[in-house]
Each structure stands twice: as structure tokens, then as C-alpha cells.
Design an enzyme around this catalytic site. Structure first.
Site, short mmCIF file in Angstrom:
data_model
loop_
_atom_site.label_atom_id
_atom_site.label_comp_id
_atom_site.label_asym_id
_atom_site.label_seq_id
_atom_site.Cartn_x
_atom_site.Cartn_y
_atom_site.Cartn_z
N ASP A 1 -108.96 -25.13 -35.42
CA ASP A 1 -107.84 -26.20 -35.25
C ASP A 1 -108.62 -27.30 -34.47
OD1 ASP A 1 -105.25 -27.35 -35.07
OD2 ASP A 1 -105.05 -26.45 -33.32
N GLU B 1 -107.91 -27.35 -40.34
CA GLU B 1 -106.53 -28.18 -40.77
C GLU B 1 -107.04 -29.55 -41.59
OE1 GLU B 1 -103.16 -28.01 -37.99
OE2 GLU B 1 -103.87 -30.26 -37.62
N ASP C 1 -103.48 -23.03 -29.60
CA ASP C 1 -104.74 -23.71 -30.39
C ASP C 1 -105.18 -22.44 -30.94
OD1 ASP C 1 -104.36 -26.27 -29.59
OD2 ASP C 1 -105.12 -25.79 -27.55
#
Length: 182
Positions: A32, A92, A164
């Protein structure tokens, strides 16, 4: 004829192929990306069994220059790839943001992480945040709290992960649940 039989859904996926899908086997590195708070997670998949092997957040303060941050992101992702030898990296997708500067920073962070995978010929798969939440929580607009607590329950973690790390783990699990070999 009013109804036409089709083997593909509106999304172009053959439902029969999904039913025959082999479970993912191996390790996945979930990333991420963020300039000052990149989440990372290593997920081991063995059939329908999933185990979190490692997770961390690379936190970098405002005193660290943005160029140094990018270097540290690349170094850590490279280190985790070398250490854990994942089969795939799940990251992502670029998301729409209204602020141009934010988009630049996010793109640079992604590039730093993905370049480590590219240099090592590690396959990279990208997922939109809505798709990750849909795959993991069952609701594409789930909150970060819902995502983290759902992952903790699914994987039997003693406590919910920081956001996160949970996002990185969610990316890895989304890949494990939805990836089909080509």
C-alpha cells in the site's frame, strides 16, 4: 428467442472457470504505497489457508526528503522480495485524486515500490481500493476500521493491524482470492 445463453458474465468472466479455480499457492507481497507511510505485508497461501508472515509500515518523517523517501521505499520492497521470495506482488492501483501534487507523490511512491519488483522480474498485479474492500469485507465502501478488523478475524490475528498494514494485507488477500492463471 427472448433469452440468450452465455457463458460469460457482464464482466467478461466465465463463471464456470471461477468454479474450477485453483486456489493460489505461494507468498504474496502486498504493498500500500505512500510517501511517508507505506504499508507492506507478506501473506502465505496454501490452498484455502492464509497466514500473515510479516507486516510493517515504513514511516518516514517530514525531515526526510521526498527523494530519500522514494529510495527507502524501493530498498525495503527489494529487501522483502529478496528475503521472502514472494510469487507475486499486489499493489493498489492509481486512484483518482483532485490534487495534482498528491497524484504526483502517490505515483512516485508506487513507482519506487514497483521498480523493485520489475528489476527482480516479480509479476505485479494492481487492484482498485473498491475491489479490495469488496473481496475482503464484501462491501466496496468499507471503512479502514472494518477492513482491519475483518482481516484480523479472517486470519486469526491477535489484534487488528494498523491501517497501512491492513491495506497491504487486504491487497495480498484480494489477489489470492480473485487471481486466475492466464
Amino acid at each position: 428467442m427472448l433469452f440468450r445463453s452465455s457463458t460469460k458474465s457482464k464482466l467478461g468472466v466465465d463463471p464456470k472457470r471461477l468454479l474450477k479455480k485453483e486456489p493460489f499457492k505461494g507468498k504474496i507481497l502486498g504493498v500500500d504505497p505512500s510517501l511517508r507511510g507505506t504499508g507492506l505485508a507478506i501473506l502465505e497461501c496454501d490452498g484455502r489457508n492464509y497466514k500473515l508472515l510479516h507486516s510493517e509500515t515504513l514511516k518516514l518523517g517530514t525531515k526526510v526528503s521526498s527523494i530519500s523517501c522514494l529510495g527507502k521505499i524501493h530498498e525495503l520492497v527489494a529487501h522483502l522480495i529478496d528475503l521472502w521470495q514472494p510469487r507475486h506482488l499486489s499493489c493498489e492501483e492509481t486512484i483518482y485524486v483532485q490534487n495534482f501534487k498528491t497524484a504526483q507523490i502517490m505515483g512516485a511512491s508506487r513507482g519506487a515500490a514497483l521498480s523493485a519488483a520489475a528489476i527482480r522480474n516479480l509479476p505485479v498485479f494492481e487492484y482498485a481500493p473498491l475491489r479490495v474492500k469488496q473481496a475482503v469485507v464484501g462491501f466496496g465502501r468499507a471503512s479502514k476500521e472494518q477492513m482491519s478488523s475483518t482481516l484480523a478475524q479472517m486470519l486469526g490475528l491477535p489484534q487488528a493491524l494498523p491501517f497501512d498494514q491492513a491495506d497491504a494485507l487486504g491487497l495480498a488477500l484480494c489477489h489470492a482470492l480473485t487471481w486466475t492463471p492466464s
